[in-house]
Design a protein around this motif. Structure first.
Motif, PDB file in Angstrom:
ATOM      1  N   MET A 191       0.712  -1.211   0.004  1.00 44.58           N
ATOM      2  CA  MET A 191      -0.177  -0.031  -0.023  1.00 44.58           C
ATOM      3  C   MET A 191       0.851   1.385   0.095  1.00 44.58           C
ATOM      4  N   GLU A 192       1.777   1.289   0.840  1.00 42.18           N
ATOM      5  CA  GLU A 192       2.554   2.358   1.220  1.00 42.18           C
ATOM      6  C   GLU A 192       3.262   2.517  -0.292  1.00 42.18           C
ATOM      7  N   LYS A 193       3.897   1.650  -0.676  1.00 43.53           N
ATOM      8  CA  LYS A 193       4.824   1.509  -1.935  1.00 43.53           C
ATOM      9  C   LYS A 193       4.047   2.292  -2.984  1.00 43.53           C
ATOM     10  N   LEU A 194       2.802   1.792  -3.115  1.00 39.85           N
ATOM     11  CA  LEU A 194       2.163   2.438  -4.326  1.00 39.85           C
ATOM     12  C   LEU A 194       1.588   3.724  -4.062  1.00 39.85           C
ATOM     13  N   ARG A 195       1.349   4.399  -2.864  1.00 37.73           N
ATOM     14  CA  ARG A 195       1.137   5.736  -2.607  1.00 37.73           C
ATOM     15  C   ARG A 195       2.331   6.560  -2.925  1.00 37.73           C
ATOM     16  N   ASN A 196       3.457   6.017  -2.487  1.00 40.87           N
ATOM     17  CA  ASN A 196       4.830   6.585  -2.839  1.00 40.87           C
ATOM     18  C   ASN A 196       5.247   7.002  -4.284  1.00 40.87           C
ATOM     19  N   LEU A 197       4.465   5.791  -5.249  1.00 40.21           N
ATOM     20  CA  LEU A 197       4.590   5.995  -6.615  1.00 40.21           C
ATOM     21  C   LEU A 197       3.824   7.120  -7.272  1.00 40.21           C
ATOM     22  N   GLY A 198       2.882   7.322  -6.363  1.00 42.21           N
ATOM     23  CA  GLY A 198       1.689   8.415  -6.829  1.00 42.21           C
ATOM     24  C   GLY A 198       0.475   7.914  -7.179  1.00 42.21           C
ATOM     25  N   VAL A 199       0.263   6.575  -6.650  1.00 45.02           N
ATOM     26  CA  VAL A 199      -1.206   6.019  -6.749  1.00 45.02           C
ATOM     27  C   VAL A 199      -2.006   6.781  -5.543  1.00 45.02           C
ATOM     28  N   GLU A 200      -3.175   7.304  -6.090  1.00 41.03           N
ATOM     29  CA  GLU A 200      -4.040   8.238  -5.044  1.00 41.03           C
ATOM     30  C   GLU A 200      -5.123   7.582  -4.587  1.00 41.03           C
ATOM     31  N   GLY A 201      -5.541   6.357  -5.195  1.00 38.13           N
ATOM     32  CA  GLY A 201      -6.525   5.559  -4.464  1.00 38.13           C
ATOM     33  C   GLY A 201      -6.364   4.142  -4.656  1.00 38.13           C
ATOM     34  N   ILE A 202      -6.454   3.255  -3.443  1.00 38.72           N
ATOM     35  CA  ILE A 202      -6.118   1.556  -3.613  1.00 38.72           C
ATOM     36  C   ILE A 202      -7.339   1.251  -3.081  1.00 38.72           C
ATOM     37  N   PHE A 203      -7.834   0.182  -3.847  1.00 38.59           N
ATOM     38  CA  PHE A 203      -9.135  -0.614  -3.585  1.00 38.59           C
ATOM     39  C   PHE A 203      -8.930  -2.128  -3.437  1.00 38.59           C
ATOM     40  N   PRO A 204      -8.407  -2.590  -2.379  1.00 37.99           N
ATOM     41  CA  PRO A 204      -8.349  -4.048  -2.409  1.00 37.99           C
ATOM     42  C   PRO A 204      -9.396  -4.754  -2.258  1.00 37.99           C
ATOM     43  N   GLY A 205      -9.360  -6.100  -2.640  1.00 39.25           N
ATOM     44  CA  GLY A 205     -10.686  -7.027  -2.198  1.00 39.25           C
ATOM     45  C   GLY A 205     -11.226  -6.727  -1.087  1.00 39.25           C
ATOM     46  N   GLY A 206     -12.585  -6.579  -0.920  1.00 41.71           N
ATOM     47  CA  GLY A 206     -13.231  -6.232   0.098  1.00 41.71           C
ATOM     48  C   GLY A 206     -13.653  -4.992   0.110  1.00 41.71           C
ATOM     49  N   SER A 207     -13.097  -4.279  -0.747  1.00 44.44           N
ATOM     50  CA  SER A 207     -13.606  -2.755  -0.567  1.00 44.44           C
ATOM     51  C   SER A 207     -14.951  -2.644  -0.994  1.00 44.44           C
ATOM     52  N   PRO A 208     -15.920  -1.799  -0.430  1.00 38.93           N
ATOM     53  CA  PRO A 208     -17.454  -1.505  -0.688  1.00 38.93           C
ATOM     54  C   PRO A 208     -17.384  -1.037  -2.346  1.00 38.93           C
ATOM     55  N   LEU A 209     -18.569  -1.394  -3.007  1.00 38.95           N
ATOM     56  CA  LEU A 209     -18.447  -1.327  -4.440  1.00 38.95           C
ATOM     57  C   LEU A 209     -18.475   0.221  -4.706  1.00 38.95           C
ATOM     58  N   ASN A 210     -19.059   1.058  -3.867  1.00 46.64           N
ATOM     59  CA  ASN A 210     -19.360   2.571  -4.235  1.00 46.64           C
ATOM     60  C   ASN A 210     -18.026   3.298  -3.960  1.00 46.64           C
ATOM     61  N   ALA A 211     -17.046   2.649  -3.172  1.00 49.13           N
ATOM     62  CA  ALA A 211     -15.710   3.340  -2.694  1.00 49.13           C
ATOM     63  C   ALA A 211     -14.974   4.096  -3.825  1.00 49.13           C
ATOM     64  N   THR A 212     -15.167   3.443  -4.916  1.00 56.57           N
ATOM     65  CA  THR A 212     -14.267   3.940  -6.110  1.00 56.57           C
ATOM     66  C   THR A 212     -15.042   5.172  -6.591  1.00 56.57           C
ATOM     67  N   ALA A 213     -16.282   5.150  -6.779  1.00 56.69           N
ATOM     68  CA  ALA A 213     -17.219   6.306  -7.221  1.00 56.69           C
ATOM     69  C   ALA A 213     -16.906   7.447  -6.319  1.00 56.69           C
TER      70      ALA A 213
END
Lengths: 128, 321
Positions: A96-118
């Motif tokens: 997670m941290e590595k992705l954020r450091n690369l500049g990824v602004e949102g991370i939605f792993p398995g189990g995230s609520p469906l509307n979290a992305t929108a």
């Protein structure tokens, strides 16, 4: 608001990507899906040609760090660094941290609520 | 919806049960229900090990003979995978199920540009026979059978398996392998396909024909309802598509002049376990009966629907709340 959902690399599992496409569409967002097996260059070029506000990478293959890094630097190289990149799929906690450091602004792993992305996109981009 | 939805009356008694697939069942059944549907024991159920194999192909189920345990495994280099195989066998596993990385599944070498970032992930990398030799070093291939979970290039992997076994001194007649080798399922449900459908079917026909003639203990194809279900099919569609895909491979082999009984017993199936236990049991039983009635006669060789996986959805990380 316009979003590109992309399947980078060799993985062919895209039910998750398609479910997210439908969810974003239902939330009033214009969505483009790349289809399977896309390269970094194809994704960057599609995002620029379609003038999208964000790119969502659907990653189940374990190659999320590689592709996030390449796509974000590819966008910057084409003066498109303002496009928001978010990632969903099988993402281990330790990355997670590595992705954020690369500049990824949102991370939605398995189990995230469906509307979290929108919700994330509306929050980041507003009602554009 | 959860695995089943119950409706209740004002006294909290269950009045109806609806399973995940939308099938409605009664809360209680009695012999009157069997009579009402014209149930015939021999025709519709029968003993375990007897046609139509509703209760499986073994006369005593798995009570007198345990099932084969083969955890899907393989990652990184062939050496790392070999180490893992040995650890699993040392801990009681009596079969292997080989995971290949996506470049291997897609027929790419590890140094191909399109393979970057994916080499050795989700499975082991195989670029040449040498990799197979390392992966199967010191494995007793006369006792341990292997599932080769790969499709588009499964014919090549099966050939490599035979070549390695022979190099290590095992005759081809005694080795046991089940390549997944279901290319139509890749096109319909999983996305790791390389050739168009007709060429894919021909390749599978080749593998079946070769196995029938040269590899008496190998099951050259494992039909995967599993992936169809995982990519959106209902349980009924899963079984319908799986059997129709099997029928397509059978037609291809029959056209080559082989008799159905020469090869139908070599078909293996991989069916999804998902959601409600009873619905899943009913699905397996229905699938076995359908397969038996389509292709087997009561005296012919027992083909099997023998393998089941859990679902990817069930294996996903627990929901964070």
């Amino acid at each position: 608001m316009k979003v590109l959902i992309a399947k980078p690399g060799l993985d062919g599992h895209d039910k998750g990507a398609k479910v997210i496409c439908h969810t974003l569409r239902d939330a009033g967002i214009e969505v483009i899906y790349t289809g399977l097996h896309k390269s970094v260059e194809e994704i960057v070029s599609a995002a620029i040609q379609e003038d999208v506000d964000a790119i969502g990478l659907s990653m189940l293959s374990g190659a999320h760090l590689y592709y996030a890094e390449k796509i974000i630097s590819g966008l910057k190289a084409k003066q498109a660094g303002d496009i928001i990149v978010f990632v969903g799929g099988v993402i281990p906690d330790r990355d997670m941290e590595k992705l954020r450091n690369l500049g990824v602004e949102g991370i939605f792993p398995g189990g995230s609520p469906l509307n979290a992305t929108a919700d994330f996109l509306h929050r980041k981009i507003g009602d554009k | 919806m959860g695995v089943a939805k119950y409706t209740r009356d004002e006294k909290d008694r269950i009045t109806g049960v609806e399973y995940q697939s939308g099938i409605k069942v009664k809360p209680v059944y009695t012999p009157a229900d069997l009579e009402a549907c014209g149930f015939d024991y021999q025709r519709d159920l029968n003993d375990p090990g007897e046609y139509p194999f509703t209760r499986g192909i073994h006369p005593q189920g798995y009570r007198s003979r345990a099932w084969t345990m083969r955890q899907y495994s393989g990652f990184g280099t062939p050496e790392q995978t070999n180490e893992r195989f040995k650890l699993l066998i040392a801990n009681g596993q009596n079969g292997l199920n080989v995971a290949f990385d996506l470049p291997t599944q897609m027929g790419l070498d590890s140094d191909d540009q399109a393979a970057q970032g994916e080499v050795g992930r989700v499975g082991m990398a195989v670029d040449s026979l040498r990799d197979f030799e390392l992966a199967f070093k010191d494995i007793a291939l006369d006792k341990i059978g292997s599932g080769l979970t790969i499709n588009a290039v499964a014919s090549i992997m099966l050939a490599m398996y035979q070549a390695v076994a022979e190099k290590y001194g095992y005759r081809k007649e005694i080795i046991s392998a089940t390549p997944q080798n279901d290319i139509l399922k890749e096109i319909v449900g999983r996305g790791a396909w390389l050739y168009p459908p007709r060429a894919g079917v021909k390749l599978i026909g080749d593998t079946i024909e070769y196995s029938v003639k040269e590899l008496p203990r190998c099951n050259p194809v494992s039909i995967c309802g599993y992936h169809l279900r995982e990519s959106g099919a209902t349980p009924a569609q899963e079984i319908a598509y799986a059997i129709q895909i099997a029928n397509t491979y059978i037609d291809e082999v029959l056209q080559r002049g082989l008799e159905i009984d020469d090869f139908v017993g070599r078909f293996s199936f991989n069916i999804n376990i998902y959601g409600n236990l009873w619905e899943t049991v009913a699905k397996f039983r229905a699938a076995k009966k359908m397969w038996a009635r389509t292709w087997l006669n009561a005296t012919g060789p027992a083909s099997r629907i023998k393998r089941c996986f859990s679902s990817g959805a069930c294996l996903a990380a627990a929901v964070r709340v």
